[in-house]
Design a protein around this motif. Sequence first.
Motif, PDB file in Angstrom:
ATOM      1  N   LEU A   1       0.855  -1.176   0.000  1.00 42.77           N
ATOM      2  CA  LEU A   1       0.000   0.000   0.000  1.00 42.77           C
ATOM      3  C   LEU A   1       0.893   1.229   0.000  1.00 42.77           C
ATOM      4  N   GLU A   2       0.625   2.154  -0.928  1.00 41.65           N
ATOM      5  CA  GLU A   2       1.431   3.364  -1.063  1.00 41.65           C
ATOM      6  C   GLU A   2       0.564   4.575  -0.730  1.00 41.65           C
ATOM      7  N   ASP A   3       1.022   5.379   0.229  1.00 40.55           N
ATOM      8  CA  ASP A   3       0.263   6.537   0.680  1.00 40.55           C
ATOM      9  C   ASP A   3       0.206   7.597  -0.426  1.00 40.55           C
ATOM     10  N   LYS A   4      -1.005   7.991  -0.800  1.00 41.81           N
ATOM     11  CA  LYS A   4      -1.160   8.995  -1.849  1.00 41.81           C
ATOM     12  C   LYS A   4      -0.660  10.363  -1.406  1.00 41.81           C
ATOM     13  N   ALA A   5      -0.571  10.564  -0.082  1.00 50.55           N
ATOM     14  CA  ALA A   5      -0.045  11.835   0.437  1.00 50.55           C
ATOM     15  C   ALA A   5       1.474  11.796   0.570  1.00 50.55           C
ATOM     16  N   GLY A   6       2.081  10.628   0.346  1.00 47.89           N
ATOM     17  CA  GLY A   6       3.536  10.530   0.386  1.00 47.89           C
ATOM     18  C   GLY A   6       4.137  10.385   1.763  1.00 47.89           C
ATOM     19  N   ASP A   7       3.319  10.049   2.766  1.00 51.82           N
ATOM     20  CA  ASP A   7       3.840   9.875   4.130  1.00 51.82           C
ATOM     21  C   ASP A   7       4.422   8.464   4.259  1.00 51.82           C
TER      22      ASP A   7
ATOM     23  N   ASP B   1       6.166   7.117   6.700  1.00 53.80           N
ATOM     24  CA  ASP B   1       5.989   6.507   8.019  1.00 53.80           C
ATOM     25  C   ASP B   1       4.644   5.787   8.104  1.00 53.80           C
ATOM     26  N   LYS B   2       3.583   6.444   7.643  1.00 51.16           N
ATOM     27  CA  LYS B   2       2.264   5.803   7.625  1.00 51.16           C
ATOM     28  C   LYS B   2       2.268   4.600   6.693  1.00 51.16           C
ATOM     29  N   GLU B   3       2.971   4.731   5.591  1.00 50.23           N
ATOM     30  CA  GLU B   3       3.051   3.654   4.610  1.00 50.23           C
ATOM     31  C   GLU B   3       3.679   2.407   5.231  1.00 50.23           C
ATOM     32  N   ILE B   4       4.733   2.591   6.000  1.00 47.64           N
ATOM     33  CA  ILE B   4       5.402   1.468   6.656  1.00 47.64           C
ATOM     34  C   ILE B   4       4.458   0.782   7.639  1.00 47.64           C
ATOM     35  N   ILE B   5       3.725   1.585   8.408  1.00 48.95           N
ATOM     36  CA  ILE B   5       2.847   1.027   9.441  1.00 48.95           C
ATOM     37  C   ILE B   5       1.651   0.311   8.827  1.00 48.95           C
ATOM     38  N   VAL B   6       1.012   0.910   7.810  1.00 50.89           N
ATOM     39  CA  VAL B   6      -0.163   0.267   7.221  1.00 50.89           C
ATOM     40  C   VAL B   6       0.221  -1.031   6.524  1.00 50.89           C
ATOM     41  N   ASN B   7       1.422  -1.085   5.942  1.00 48.64           N
ATOM     42  CA  ASN B   7       1.881  -2.337   5.350  1.00 48.64           C
ATOM     43  C   ASN B   7       2.165  -3.385   6.411  1.00 48.64           C
TER      44      ASN B   7
ATOM     45  N   VAL C   1      -7.528  -5.715  -1.146  1.00 55.28           N
ATOM     46  CA  VAL C   1      -6.720  -5.013  -0.157  1.00 55.28           C
ATOM     47  C   VAL C   1      -7.249  -3.597   0.060  1.00 55.28           C
ATOM     48  N   ASP C   2      -7.731  -2.973  -1.002  1.00 50.86           N
ATOM     49  CA  ASP C   2      -8.336  -1.647  -0.856  1.00 50.86           C
ATOM     50  C   ASP C   2      -9.566  -1.710   0.044  1.00 50.86           C
ATOM     51  N   LYS C   3     -10.391  -2.733  -0.142  1.00 50.30           N
ATOM     52  CA  LYS C   3     -11.569  -2.895   0.719  1.00 50.30           C
ATOM     53  C   LYS C   3     -11.151  -3.189   2.155  1.00 50.30           C
ATOM     54  N   TRP C   4     -10.102  -3.991   2.314  1.00 49.92           N
ATOM     55  CA  TRP C   4      -9.608  -4.285   3.664  1.00 49.92           C
ATOM     56  C   TRP C   4      -9.221  -2.998   4.381  1.00 49.92           C
ATOM     57  N   TYR C   5      -8.473  -2.121   3.702  1.00 48.97           N
ATOM     58  CA  TYR C   5      -8.036  -0.882   4.352  1.00 48.97           C
ATOM     59  C   TYR C   5      -9.242  -0.015   4.742  1.00 48.97           C
TER      60      TYR C   5
ATOM     61  N   VAL D   1      -2.873   0.603  -4.002  1.00 51.35           N
ATOM     62  CA  VAL D   1      -2.372  -0.758  -3.820  1.00 51.35           C
ATOM     63  C   VAL D   1      -1.602  -1.179  -5.062  1.00 51.35           C
ATOM     64  N   SER D   2      -0.417  -1.726  -4.849  1.00 49.81           N
ATOM     65  CA  SER D   2       0.375  -2.269  -5.956  1.00 49.81           C
ATOM     66  C   SER D   2       0.622  -3.748  -5.701  1.00 49.81           C
TER      67      SER D   2
END
Length: 574
Positions: free
Chosen positions: A84-90, A92-98, A432-436, A476-477
């Motif tokens: 999952l890649e944060d569209k806002a470019g954060d 840190d959040k990207e690492i945690i959500v993954n 995965v998008d629905k999961w998030y 999601v990629s």
Amino acid sequence: MAKAINLPANIDADKLLEKLKLEKKVALKYQKRRHGAWADIYELYRNIIRVNRLTQRQPVNIPLMKETIKTIGSKINEDTDIRLEDKAGDLDKEIIVNALWTATAELNNFELLDRVDKKQEQLYGRSHFVLNIDHTKDIPITIDVADVYELLVDQKTKPWDIDTARYTIKTNMYRPLDEILTSDKYDPAAKGKLKDMGAVNSDTYRKRMQAQNQRLQSLGIENVQDMEGYDKVIALDGHTTYLWDKQLRQYQRYYVVVANEEIILRAETLLNAIGVDFLPYEGWADDLEITDYWSDGTGDLILVPNKTINSWISQYMENRTLRSFGMNFYDSTIEGFTPTTFQPRPWGWYPLPGKPADVYSNVQIPALDGTMQDIQFIVNIAEKASATGAIDKGAVEDVKRTLGEIEIAVGSAMRRTNDMAVYYEHARKRLVDKWYKMMEANVDGKITLYKKGADGRLAENTIERDQWVSDKGYQVSITNKGQRLAQGIDEVQRLKVVQAEFPMNKALRKAVQRRLISMVDLSPQEVADIQEEEVRNAEMGIMANYTAAGGGTGTPTVGADAAAGFAAAGASGA
């Protein structure tokens, strides 16, 4: 306590129940067209043979179905990287959500479910994941694979987007009566009615369980369920359907739980039920059609060839057996010969009115010449249709082939298999998008994750909601590891051909190095070490050339472009 049944003022509960019954009847009829083929495919895959007096007299099965499904499975069951890649470019959040997705996948055995899902799609042409909510768990969103028979879908659904369904029904959700009666999710008056119809429930449950277990009984398993021990289990159906809200002047998607097809236990908007207004299902198929949601799968391709081969091999076996019996006709008019039966048996004697060869003659049974060649012809057709040739199955053909011919054949088969990845990856992205989004809608508090530290020990980490929820959402990629590696090798080979024409081009050399580093899983520290060693080697080479050219004792500097090039390669590899 909130009401369990919340319907628009203009919706009558009795009329709603009739609407739900009709939707289920139509959806079941729409799916039942496939049940006969599904049952045959399943039995062939499980090596179950039904003999008959005409075409299948011998209980023999050539495992073409299982062989084909397993061959394709070996090519598509490679692990995928889901990110999952944060569209806002954060970052840190990207690492945690993954990390949250990884934890969800591990808790739900997603790697195994993924393989079950792929096999079900190959057998039946369609498979679905189901997202559920379990608030007793720290990560409340759970994932499971739905039995292909248990999810009924609106006939007008677009095959590539299940959310276009006007209604769906999740059937065969069995719950103990005591659990339903004590739950605050269901309407008290409805629970009272359900308690009073216990005798009806017993018969309803038996009929539905018998239908559900028919496939298992075909395997020779008797008394699959002890019916007497489940008199207090209730069959629930989970309906999603659109209802017109006259006050809001719009359609809204509702979630309705019906017991024994007669009692509405729960009814509310899907948004109130699960926090989102999209369906908690995601399915895929690799042979999409515009008109038919329940499309064909690999099992359908192999079904008729497998049945044909079984019939022919059965006849061939019986032919060989009868020929080895040495049976004879004899003249029944001769006194003393009193036959009683005409059963095929070793050295049997069978009466004829007349004089076969004056006294007796051998029963002539011509050989079925060419059977094996005919069977191989059918196998070849099946292999071409499913892109599972002998090489893919780990066998070597007797016909001599050049290496180039083999590579072309393998490449063609792989391209056909890789075509499936388009449908698979599309479905996984949506899942995965629905999961998030369901996580975002249902998780307010803290979540505890465990991560290995540098010393190899697990460390506990408490995650707050604002540490992983993104203001702009996530993209999601999906990357197939094997496919990525094959594409990377092919790209590097092409780059090296170009590099041979420009051997002194530094930029091209850096491009090749970046591709090579990105192809392997290296830790950031390993990438840094490679960068440092390469820069050091470059400095030593420049120094040697400088000294050989008669330069002074000073140290020349490495160009900034070299350092930048390896930094970029390191970022790609990390």
